[in-house]
Design a protein around this motif. Structure first.
Motif, PDB file in Angstrom:
ATOM      1  N   SER A 158      45.079  43.791  62.356  1.00 16.12           N
ATOM      2  CA  SER A 158      45.884  42.575  62.195  1.00 16.12           C
ATOM      3  C   SER A 158      46.879  42.390  63.341  1.00 16.12           C
ATOM      4  O   SER A 158      47.444  41.311  63.510  1.00 16.12           O
ATOM      5  CB  SER A 158      46.632  42.601  60.861  1.00 16.12           C
ATOM      6  OG  SER A 158      47.585  43.659  60.834  1.00 16.12           O
ATOM      7  N   GLN A 175      41.477  38.783  61.751  1.00 17.04           N
ATOM      8  CA  GLN A 175      41.100  37.412  61.427  1.00 17.04           C
ATOM      9  C   GLN A 175      39.657  37.127  61.843  1.00 17.04           C
ATOM     10  O   GLN A 175      38.933  36.420  61.140  1.00 17.04           O
ATOM     11  CB  GLN A 175      42.076  36.447  62.110  1.00 17.04           C
ATOM     12  CG  GLN A 175      43.469  36.496  61.486  1.00 17.04           C
ATOM     13  CD  GLN A 175      44.500  35.749  62.305  1.00 17.04           C
ATOM     14  OE1 GLN A 175      44.673  36.012  63.498  1.00 17.04           O
ATOM     15  NE2 GLN A 175      45.202  34.814  61.679  1.00 17.04           N
ATOM     16  N   LEU A 178      37.596  38.539  59.091  1.00 20.13           N
ATOM     17  CA  LEU A 178      37.659  37.720  57.878  1.00 20.13           C
ATOM     18  C   LEU A 178      36.819  36.455  58.006  1.00 20.13           C
ATOM     19  O   LEU A 178      36.183  36.018  57.045  1.00 20.13           O
ATOM     20  CB  LEU A 178      39.121  37.367  57.573  1.00 20.13           C
ATOM     21  CG  LEU A 178      39.985  38.537  57.071  1.00 20.13           C
ATOM     22  CD1 LEU A 178      41.467  38.155  57.089  1.00 20.13           C
ATOM     23  CD2 LEU A 178      39.567  38.958  55.669  1.00 20.13           C
ATOM     24  N   GLU A 287      42.925  30.042  61.040  1.00 14.35           N
ATOM     25  CA  GLU A 287      43.375  31.438  61.181  1.00 14.35           C
ATOM     26  C   GLU A 287      44.367  31.586  62.336  1.00 14.35           C
ATOM     27  O   GLU A 287      45.360  32.303  62.237  1.00 14.35           O
ATOM     28  CB  GLU A 287      42.179  32.365  61.409  1.00 14.35           C
ATOM     29  CG  GLU A 287      41.322  32.620  60.191  1.00 14.35           C
ATOM     30  CD  GLU A 287      41.997  33.514  59.159  1.00 14.35           C
ATOM     31  OE1 GLU A 287      43.085  34.046  59.444  1.00 14.35           O
ATOM     32  OE2 GLU A 287      41.431  33.684  58.069  1.00 14.35           O
ATOM     33  N   ASP A 290      47.947  31.003  61.620  1.00 18.79           N
ATOM     34  CA  ASP A 290      48.627  31.955  60.733  1.00 18.79           C
ATOM     35  C   ASP A 290      49.076  33.151  61.567  1.00 18.79           C
ATOM     36  O   ASP A 290      48.296  34.043  61.873  1.00 18.79           O
ATOM     37  CB  ASP A 290      47.679  32.412  59.625  1.00 18.79           C
ATOM     38  CG  ASP A 290      48.356  33.335  58.623  1.00 18.79           C
ATOM     39  OD1 ASP A 290      49.558  33.639  58.812  1.00 18.79           O
ATOM     40  OD2 ASP A 290      47.695  33.761  57.667  1.00 18.79           O
ATOM     41  N   ARG A 299      45.707  40.275  53.442  1.00 18.50           N
ATOM     42  CA  ARG A 299      44.460  39.569  53.138  1.00 18.50           C
ATOM     43  C   ARG A 299      43.243  40.428  53.466  1.00 18.50           C
ATOM     44  O   ARG A 299      42.235  40.418  52.734  1.00 18.50           O
ATOM     45  CB  ARG A 299      44.399  38.262  53.931  1.00 18.50           C
ATOM     46  CG  ARG A 299      45.363  37.186  53.428  1.00 18.50           C
ATOM     47  CD  ARG A 299      45.368  35.975  54.346  1.00 18.50           C
ATOM     48  NE  ARG A 299      44.009  35.508  54.603  1.00 18.50           N
ATOM     49  CZ  ARG A 299      43.578  35.110  55.803  1.00 18.50           C
ATOM     50  NH1 ARG A 299      44.393  35.132  56.844  1.00 18.50           N
ATOM     51  NH2 ARG A 299      42.352  34.693  55.945  1.00 18.50           N
ATOM     52  N   ARG A 302      42.955  42.971  50.678  1.00 18.53           N
ATOM     53  CA  ARG A 302      42.456  42.330  49.448  1.00 18.53           C
ATOM     54  C   ARG A 302      40.954  42.089  49.540  1.00 18.53           C
ATOM     55  O   ARG A 302      40.221  42.291  48.562  1.00 18.53           O
ATOM     56  CB  ARG A 302      43.190  41.009  49.231  1.00 18.53           C
ATOM     57  CG  ARG A 302      44.614  41.181  48.693  1.00 18.53           C
ATOM     58  CD  ARG A 302      45.303  39.831  48.584  1.00 18.53           C
ATOM     59  NE  ARG A 302      46.628  39.952  47.970  1.00 18.53           N
ATOM     60  CZ  ARG A 302      47.530  38.978  47.946  1.00 18.53           C
ATOM     61  NH1 ARG A 302      47.244  37.807  48.497  1.00 18.53           N
ATOM     62  NH2 ARG A 302      48.695  39.164  47.366  1.00 18.53           N
ATOM     63  N   LYS A 303      40.496  41.626  50.704  1.00 24.56           N
ATOM     64  CA  LYS A 303      39.070  41.400  50.874  1.00 24.56           C
ATOM     65  C   LYS A 303      38.296  42.715  50.805  1.00 24.56           C
ATOM     66  O   LYS A 303      37.205  42.764  50.228  1.00 24.56           O
ATOM     67  CB  LYS A 303      38.806  40.696  52.217  1.00 24.56           C
ATOM     68  CG  LYS A 303      37.353  40.324  52.468  1.00 24.56           C
ATOM     69  CD  LYS A 303      36.800  39.402  51.391  1.00 24.56           C
ATOM     70  CE  LYS A 303      37.431  38.025  51.416  1.00 24.56           C
ATOM     71  NZ  LYS A 303      36.784  37.101  50.458  1.00 24.56           N
TER      72      LYS A 303
END
Length: 309
Positions: A158, A175, A178, A287, A290, A299, A302-303
Motif C-alpha cells: 500500500s 491498488q 485490488l 483508486e 484515494d 482494504r 479485508r479482500k
C-alpha cells in the motif's frame, strides 16, 4: 529505424512443436532457450542483409547487442538461430554454455539447473537481512514460511508507488492488485493469485521496472522472486506456477495504468499489450484518487480475508 517500422517490417520466427523437433540439436536448443526466456526471435532484411533480433515479450523491448545498422535496436547479424548460442548473452542470463554446447543435452532445463543451484548456494551463504514492520529480520533472497506475514505484505504494497514513482498521481501496488481482483470477478482461484501476485514486492519493498528487472544483473532477484511465488502458492493453498491468465492480465493492466497515469507522449504503451476498456480505466482513476495508504492497506487485508477465509 523506429520501433514501429521494425514491428511493421520484421517477421517473427515462430516454429511449431513438430518443426522444433526436426531442428538439428543446437538449433533446437537455441530456439528453446529464447522461447523459455520469452524472447521472441524476429528476422528483418535491411540493405540486402538478414538480421535476427530478440523481442522481449515481458517488457516490449528489443534486447542486447547494439548493431549500428539498426541504431538503438539490439540485433544479431547472423544467418540462423544456432549462432545465437555463441554470444555471451546466454551466459549472462545464467545458462551453462558448456552444457548448451553438449550435443547430448537437449533441454534448456538441464542447461539452467546447475546455475540455479549455484545461485541458491551463493545466496544462502550471503544473507541480506532487512527488518520488517513487525521487527523481524528477513532475508528476501532466502525466505522462510514465517516471513510471509500478510499484514507486512499489505502495509508494504500500500506504500509502494507503481512505475517507480513516476505516475501523475500516487497509485500503489496494492491498488494495482485490488483492481486485478476485479478483473477476475467470479473466478476465486484467479482472484487469489491476482491479490498476491506481487507478494515478493511486499517482502522487498521494491516495485522494480520490468526493463531493469529483466537485466542480466538482476538474475538473483528474478530467481528469488520465482521461488517466493512458489512458496506463497504452497502457503496459501494455490496451484503453482502462476497462471498464464494472471501474467497476461498483469501486462494488460500495466498498459492500461500507464495510459491513465504515465506520460504517453514519447512511448506507445499499446505496443506491449492490448489495454483494458473504460470499466477498468475508471477503477484505476478512482483508486488513484484515494491517497489514504492506511485505508488501502485495510482494504487489501479485508479482500485477503474475504478470499482466503
Amino acid at each position: 529505424m523506429t520501433r514501429e517500422e521494425i514491428h511493421e517490417n520484421a517477421t517473427a520466427i515462430c516454429l511449431s512443436n513438430e518443426e522444433i523437433d526436426r531442428l538439428p540439436p543446437l538449433d533446437k536448443k537455441a530456439y528453446l532457450i529464447v522461447e523459455y526466456m520469452e524472447l521472441m526471435p524476429y528476422k528483418i532484411n535491411r540493405g540486402g542483409k538478414d538480421f535476427i533480433f530478440l523481442y522481449d515479450q515481458q517488457t516490449g523491448y528489443v534486447r542486447d547487442g547494439g548493431n549500428e545498422d539498426l541504431k538503438d535496436y539490439s540485433v544479431f547479424a547472423i544467418k540462423d538461430l544456432t549462432q545465437l548460442i555463441s554470444y555471451s548473452f546466454f551466459d549472462d542470463y545464467g545458462f551453462d554454455m558448456d552444457k548448451v554446447l553438449d550435443d547430448k543435452i537437449l533441454t534448456y532445463e538441464e542447461c539452467l539447473l546447475d546455475y540455479e543451484d549455484d545461485e541458491e548456494e551463493e545466496v544462502n551463504h550471503t544473507p541480506s537481512l532487512v527488518m520488517n514492520a513487525s521487527g523481524k529480520l528477513i532475508d528476501p533472497f532466502n525466505l522462510k514460511e514465517s516471513d510471509f506475514d500478510v499484514n507486512v505484505i499489505a502495509q508494504t504494497l500500500s506504500r509502494i508507488c507503481r512505475f517507480w514513482g513516476q505516475t501523475s498521481r500516487f497509485y500503489s501496488v496494492a491498488q494495482h492488485c485490488l483492481v486485478m481482483v476485479e478483473i477476475f470477478d467470479g473466478q476465486p482461484e484467479l482472484q487469489k493469485w491476482a491479490l498476491l501476485h506481487e507478494v515478493y514486492e511486499g517482502l522487498t519493498g521494491m516495485d522494480i521496472p520490468s526493463p531493469i528487472k529483466h537485466s542480466p544483473h538482476m538474475q538473483n532477484y528474478r530467481l528469488a522472486e520465482e521461488k517466493a511465488l512458489e512458496q506463497m502458492a504452497k502457503i496459501f493453498g494455490l496451484t503453482p506456477p502462476m497462471p498464464e491468465a494472471i501474467k497476461t492480465a498483469d501486462k494488460r493492466l500495466m498498459v492500461t495504468e500507464a495510459l491513465e497515469l504515465m506520460n504517453t507522449t514519447n512511448y506507445d504503451w499499446t505496443a506491449i499489450q492490448k489495454p483494458y476498456g473504460k470499466k477498468i480505466r475508471k477503477l484505476i482513476k478512482e483508486e488513484s484518487r484515494d491517497n489514504d495508504m492506511s485505508l488501502v492497506e485495510l482494504r487489501f487485508l479485508r479482500k485477503f480475508n474475504e478470499l482466503f477465509n
